[in-house]
Scaffold this motif. Structure first.
Motif, mmCIF file in Angstrom:
data_model
loop_
_atom_site.group_PDB
_atom_site.id
_atom_site.type_symbol
_atom_site.label_atom_id
_atom_site.label_comp_id
_atom_site.label_asym_id
_atom_site.label_seq_id
_atom_site.Cartn_x
_atom_site.Cartn_y
_atom_site.Cartn_z
ATOM 1 N N PRO A 8 -0.033 9.475 -7.614
ATOM 2 C CA PRO A 8 -1.068 8.838 -8.430
ATOM 3 C C PRO A 8 -1.238 7.380 -8.048
ATOM 4 C CG PRO A 8 0.893 9.325 -9.728
ATOM 5 C CD PRO A 8 1.108 9.934 -8.393
ATOM 6 N N ALA A 9 -2.473 6.926 -8.075
ATOM 7 C CA ALA A 9 -2.732 5.545 -7.679
ATOM 8 C C ALA A 9 -2.078 4.586 -8.668
ATOM 9 C CB ALA A 9 -4.228 5.299 -7.652
ATOM 10 N N PRO A 10 -1.264 3.666 -8.177
ATOM 11 C CA PRO A 10 -0.618 2.721 -9.083
ATOM 12 C C PRO A 10 -1.590 1.645 -9.529
ATOM 13 C CG PRO A 10 -0.054 2.214 -6.827
ATOM 14 C CD PRO A 10 -0.954 3.410 -6.787
ATOM 15 N N GLU A 11 -1.199 0.931 -10.561
ATOM 16 C CA GLU A 11 -2.045 -0.164 -11.006
ATOM 17 C C GLU A 11 -1.987 -1.285 -9.988
ATOM 18 O OE1 GLU A 11 -0.810 -1.364 -14.844
ATOM 19 O OE2 GLU A 11 -1.054 0.630 -15.697
ATOM 20 N N ALA A 12 -3.056 -2.029 -9.900
ATOM 21 C CA ALA A 12 -3.099 -3.132 -8.947
ATOM 22 C C ALA A 12 -2.078 -4.179 -9.337
ATOM 23 C CB ALA A 12 -4.486 -3.745 -8.933
ATOM 24 N N THR A 13 -1.411 -4.709 -8.337
ATOM 25 C CA THR A 13 -0.449 -5.764 -8.612
ATOM 26 C C THR A 13 -1.022 -7.096 -8.153
ATOM 27 O OG1 THR A 13 0.578 -5.364 -6.499
ATOM 28 C CG2 THR A 13 1.566 -4.279 -8.394
ATOM 29 N N GLY A 14 -0.502 -8.155 -8.687
ATOM 30 C CA GLY A 14 -0.963 -9.482 -8.277
ATOM 31 C C GLY A 14 -2.230 -9.855 -9.009
ATOM 32 N N LEU A 31 -20.355 -2.012 -4.068
ATOM 33 C CA LEU A 31 -19.271 -1.029 -4.182
ATOM 34 C C LEU A 31 -18.531 -0.810 -2.861
ATOM 35 C CD1 LEU A 31 -17.963 1.058 -6.127
ATOM 36 C CD2 LEU A 31 -19.673 2.702 -5.367
ATOM 37 N N TRP A 32 -19.263 -0.859 -1.744
ATOM 38 C CA TRP A 32 -18.647 -0.450 -0.478
ATOM 39 C C TRP A 32 -17.434 -1.281 -0.063
ATOM 40 C CZ3 TRP A 32 -18.591 -3.904 3.543
ATOM 41 C CH2 TRP A 32 -19.546 -4.917 3.546
ATOM 42 N N PRO A 33 -17.414 -2.619 -0.307
ATOM 43 C CA PRO A 33 -16.212 -3.357 0.136
ATOM 44 C C PRO A 33 -14.948 -2.931 -0.613
ATOM 45 C CG PRO A 33 -18.025 -4.868 -0.389
ATOM 46 C CD PRO A 33 -18.417 -3.538 -0.907
ATOM 47 N N VAL A 34 -15.124 -2.433 -1.843
ATOM 48 C CA VAL A 34 -13.955 -1.968 -2.598
ATOM 49 C C VAL A 34 -13.270 -0.840 -1.828
ATOM 50 C CG1 VAL A 34 -13.175 -0.857 -4.732
ATOM 51 C CG2 VAL A 34 -15.042 -2.512 -4.802
ATOM 52 N N ARG A 40 -14.230 -11.156 -0.113
ATOM 53 C CA ARG A 40 -13.270 -11.345 -1.226
ATOM 54 C C ARG A 40 -12.954 -10.010 -1.893
ATOM 55 N NH1 ARG A 40 -14.827 -16.125 -5.158
ATOM 56 N NH2 ARG A 40 -13.050 -15.287 -6.293
ATOM 57 N N ILE A 41 -13.954 -9.149 -1.971
ATOM 58 C CA ILE A 41 -13.713 -7.828 -2.588
ATOM 59 C C ILE A 41 -12.770 -7.004 -1.712
ATOM 60 C CG2 ILE A 41 -14.786 -5.691 -3.404
ATOM 61 C CD1 ILE A 41 -17.350 -7.304 -3.873
ATOM 62 N N VAL A 42 -13.009 -7.054 -0.389
ATOM 63 C CA VAL A 42 -12.130 -6.306 0.523
ATOM 64 C C VAL A 42 -10.699 -6.828 0.385
ATOM 65 C CG1 VAL A 42 -11.569 -5.850 2.945
ATOM 66 C CG2 VAL A 42 -13.940 -5.720 2.187
ATOM 67 N N ALA A 43 -10.565 -8.163 0.308
ATOM 68 C CA ALA A 43 -9.220 -8.746 0.200
ATOM 69 C C ALA A 43 -8.538 -8.302 -1.100
ATOM 70 C CB ALA A 43 -9.312 -10.264 0.267
ATOM 71 N N ALA A 44 -9.296 -8.298 -2.200
ATOM 72 C CA ALA A 44 -8.711 -7.891 -3.489
ATOM 73 C C ALA A 44 -8.320 -6.412 -3.451
ATOM 74 C CB ALA A 44 -9.715 -8.162 -4.611
ATOM 75 N N ALA A 45 -9.214 -5.594 -2.892
ATOM 76 C CA ALA A 45 -8.929 -4.151 -2.836
ATOM 77 C C ALA A 45 -7.743 -3.856 -1.924
ATOM 78 C CB ALA A 45 -10.165 -3.392 -2.350
ATOM 79 N N SER A 46 -7.581 -4.686 -0.888
ATOM 80 C CA SER A 46 -6.474 -4.431 0.037
ATOM 81 C C SER A 46 -5.127 -4.679 -0.638
ATOM 82 C CB SER A 46 -6.609 -5.267 1.311
ATOM 83 O OG SER A 46 -6.483 -6.633 0.990
ATOM 84 N N ARG A 47 -5.116 -5.497 -1.703
ATOM 85 C CA ARG A 47 -3.853 -5.678 -2.444
ATOM 86 C C ARG A 47 -3.483 -4.389 -3.178
ATOM 87 N NH1 ARG A 47 -5.005 -11.425 -5.325
ATOM 88 N NH2 ARG A 47 -6.104 -12.317 -3.546
ATOM 89 N N VAL A 48 -4.504 -3.706 -3.664
ATOM 90 C CA VAL A 48 -4.259 -2.397 -4.287
ATOM 91 C C VAL A 48 -3.720 -1.435 -3.221
ATOM 92 C CG1 VAL A 48 -5.306 -0.470 -5.538
ATOM 93 C CG2 VAL A 48 -6.108 -2.800 -5.943
ATOM 94 N N GLN A 107 -4.234 0.694 3.692
ATOM 95 C CA GLN A 107 -2.788 0.854 3.904
ATOM 96 C C GLN A 107 -2.437 1.873 4.971
ATOM 97 O OE1 GLN A 107 -4.485 2.044 1.333
ATOM 98 N NE2 GLN A 107 -3.519 3.768 0.299
ATOM 99 N N TRP A 108 -3.337 2.819 5.208
ATOM 100 C CA TRP A 108 -2.997 3.878 6.163
ATOM 101 C C TRP A 108 -3.042 3.375 7.605
ATOM 102 C CZ3 TRP A 108 -0.820 6.839 3.004
ATOM 103 C CH2 TRP A 108 -1.376 7.196 1.779
ATOM 104 N N ILE A 109 -3.805 2.299 7.841
ATOM 105 C CA ILE A 109 -3.945 1.836 9.231
ATOM 106 C C ILE A 109 -2.618 1.303 9.794
ATOM 107 C CG2 ILE A 109 -5.103 0.189 10.762
ATOM 108 C CD1 ILE A 109 -7.615 0.508 9.092
ATOM 109 N N PRO A 110 -1.962 0.334 9.134
ATOM 110 C CA PRO A 110 -0.692 -0.131 9.718
ATOM 111 C C PRO A 110 0.354 0.974 9.827
ATOM 112 C CG PRO A 110 -1.046 -1.073 7.523
ATOM 113 C CD PRO A 110 -2.326 -0.425 7.927
ATOM 114 N N SER A 111 0.395 1.848 8.830
ATOM 115 C CA SER A 111 1.377 2.934 8.883
ATOM 116 C C SER A 111 1.064 3.873 10.057
ATOM 117 C CB SER A 111 1.357 3.707 7.561
ATOM 118 O OG SER A 111 2.271 4.770 7.600
ATOM 119 N N GLY A 112 -0.215 4.205 10.213
ATOM 120 C CA GLY A 112 -0.614 5.108 11.297
ATOM 121 C C GLY A 112 -0.362 4.503 12.668
ATOM 122 N N VAL A 113 -0.690 3.223 12.811
ATOM 123 C CA VAL A 113 -0.490 2.565 14.111
ATOM 124 C C VAL A 113 1.009 2.465 14.422
ATOM 125 C CG1 VAL A 113 -0.807 0.396 15.378
ATOM 126 C CG2 VAL A 113 -2.670 1.318 14.001
#
Lengths: 286, 258
Positions: free
Chosen positions: A7-13, A120-123, A28-36, A130-136
């Motif tokens: 399950p998706a956890p709550e956003a931290t920070g 909506l799209w930057p969200v 800024r939206i992409v940056a915020a979403a990337s924290r999630v 998160q999958w990119i660094p793990s996949g690489v």
């Protein structure tokens, strides 16, 4: 390949709020979403589950395909299948974003995102990063740690160039996955089917297992629109002894096709948001 | 309620639950594509003679995926949706109900054999012959039963060790290698071949490939005994674990806590 059903956890920070009346920028939206996304990654994997569970499974997947070369008694086939799969595993993980995009709907946050003032799209571009660094990373371990055991060796220069090529390929294929995710948001229960069928199709047509030229013309044309085809060409050129210059053209095509897919994904998410506002279906179950 | 009737009820309940939930059928969606992946590798290498290998492997992968990964989650799902308490309190034997449900998943997964065979036919222009159909059906049936037993083991492990679910994704390719689903384990180094012989799938895969080939199936009895023995071990372990699992969740009062 099964989905990680966490399950998706709550956003931290804390996320800095834009001043009233001002639309936040996509960056800024992409940056915020990337924290999630980062919080998700920490929940899905611990160092132990990533390194023993996930990495172990991925390495065995690469070996499973490579040993087909033993069955064929063909050393060239072994190397070809190994390199193809080692790059493919990054794409497999990136395609998990099809499922993780729908987590916003299952956690009930989608309606809030649609009603927020920003686009909506930057969200969605940020929330599955998160999958990119793990996949690489898994791809890198396969290519540069497992590879030498199978006789696939690299010079330092070729390894650096190949690593960067895998990174660009994974980023560009993220655009493909997001385009699919924009469609799957309308029917989230299909997320695992779409993700798995799509990445198996990518494996089939982009030269991972057999050369693209094997396929009929229309399949080859389709393959050219996928960044994986070009990125994999680049890695194969490097593995065959080509210098870093050998990847210039494949990288350019991977970048251009990836940009096209990101544009398509942005359009898909925007249309989804607009349609949901219009008919009030954003938060309704299928 | 008789055991047979409870098993039948389990089958029906499971089939009803699966209807309308695409995730249960994930392996059936991917099996045709995986068949295309393997068969095209062999055709490209000019080894059309290996088509049978490319057809068999995706079907065995689907059987493994659906049985051990999907069916293995059954108790955990019952616990999550709150039905486990009622099922345990009911007079019908829980193990028989669970067995019936797992059997339903395993039976559905056998559709992948037909899918893979059809795709192999479409790609090569000729169907893969089954030279020894009775041996093939016998091994397939025993393999499905062995899968059912080991799926029961997984169902208990997921409850006893919740962290096991984190490793669920890892149950695929390592076992496809050790189970020799595509590349016979005899072609692997000895240090891999030895442990693979403890995986019933390695015996099943070899037997199924031999059943497709024109030559005689050598040592059939002993090899069938290996499948039966390792499959039976699954039932014994599952039975022991199920008792322990239920005892533990009753003792700790964690029956309804996912």
């Amino acid at each position: 390949m099964p989905e990680l059903t966490t399950p998706a956890p709550e956003a931290t920070g804390s996320v800095r709020r834009p001043s009233p009346g001002r639309r936040p920028s996509p960056g800024r939206i992409v940056a915020a979403a990337s924290r999630v996304a980062l919080a998700d990654l920490r929940t899905v994997y611990t160092p132990l589950t990533w390194s023993v569970g996930w990495l172990g499974r991925i390495v065995t997947q690469v070996v499973f395909f490579a040993i087909i070369g033993l069955l064929l008694d063909d050393r060239e086939a072994l190397v070809r299948l190994f390199v193809g799969q080692a790059v493919m595993v990054a794409v497999v993980e990136v395609f998990m974003s099809v499922a993780s995009t729908t987590w916003e709907r299952s956690t009930g946050t989608l309606a809030l995102l649609v009603s927020a003032p920003g686009p909506l799209w930057p969200v969605f571009v940020g929330r599955s990063l998160q999958w990119i660094p793990s996949g690489v990373a898994t791809s890198g371990v396969a290519l540069f740690v497992v590879g030498p055991f199978l006789g696939v060796t690299w010079t330092v220069g070729a390894a650096v160039a190949a690593g960067l090529t895998v990174l660009l390929t994974a980023c560009a294929m993220y655009g493909v996955a997001l385009s699919l995710a924009a469609v799957v948001l309308r029917g989230p229960r299909w997320r695992n089917i779409v993700s798995n069928v799509a990445h198996t199709l990518v494996m089939l047509v982009t030269g991972v297992t057999v050369p693209v030229a094997t396929w009929p013309g229309w399949v080859q044309a389709l393959a050219q629109t996928l960044p994986m085809t070009h990125g994999l060409d680049g890695v194969r050129a490097l593995q065959a002894g080509g210098g870093p210059g050998a990847v210039g053209e494949p990288l350019l095509w991977a970048f251009l096709t990836g940009a096209g897919w990101f544009a398509l994904a942005a359009l898909g998410f925007t249309l989804f948001g607009e349609a949901g506002r219009r008919d009030g279906t954003i938060d309704l179950d299928e | 309620m008789s055991v047979v009737r409870t098993v039948a009820t389990g089958v029906v309940v499971q089939l009803r639950q699966m209807r309308g939930t695409p995730d249960w059928f994930l392996a059936l969606f991917t099996a045709p594509l995986t068949t295309a992946v393997f068969v095209t590798i062999f055709l490209h290498a000019g080894r059309g003679d290996l088509t049978a290998y490319g057809v068999l492997a995706p079907a065995l992968i689907a059987l493994w995926q659906m049985s051990l990964q999907t069916a293995g989650e059954l108790i955990a799902k019952d616990r999550e949706n709150g039905s486990l308490e009622a099922l345990l309190a009911a007079p019908a034997p829980f193990a028989a109900l669970l067995g019936g449900r797992v059997l339903a998943v395993v039976a559905v997964s056998l559709v992948a054999f037909a899918e893979a065979w059809a795709v192999g036919w479409a790609l090569t222009g000729s169907p893969v012959d089954v030279a020894h159909p009775w041996v093939f059906l016998l091994v397939l049936g025993l393999t499905a039963l062995a899968m059912t037993g080991w799926a029961g083991v997984m169902a208990c492990v997921f409850v006893l060790a919740r962290s096991a679910r984190t490793f669920q994704n890892s149950l695929s390719y390592p076992f496809y290698v050790l189970g020799g689903v595509l590349v016979p384990v005899s072609l692997l180094p000895t240090w891999v071949e030895w442990p693979s012989r403890l995986v019933f799938l390695s015996w099943s895969s070899d037997l199924l490939r031999d059943a497709l080939a024109a030559g005689p199936v050598v040592g059939l009895g002993a090899r069938l005994a290996a499948v039966v023995g390792l499959g039976a071990a699954g039932y014994v372990v599952a039975h022991g674990l199920l008792g322990r699992t239920l005892q533990r969740v009753r003792r700790t009062g964690s029956l309804a806590h996912a």
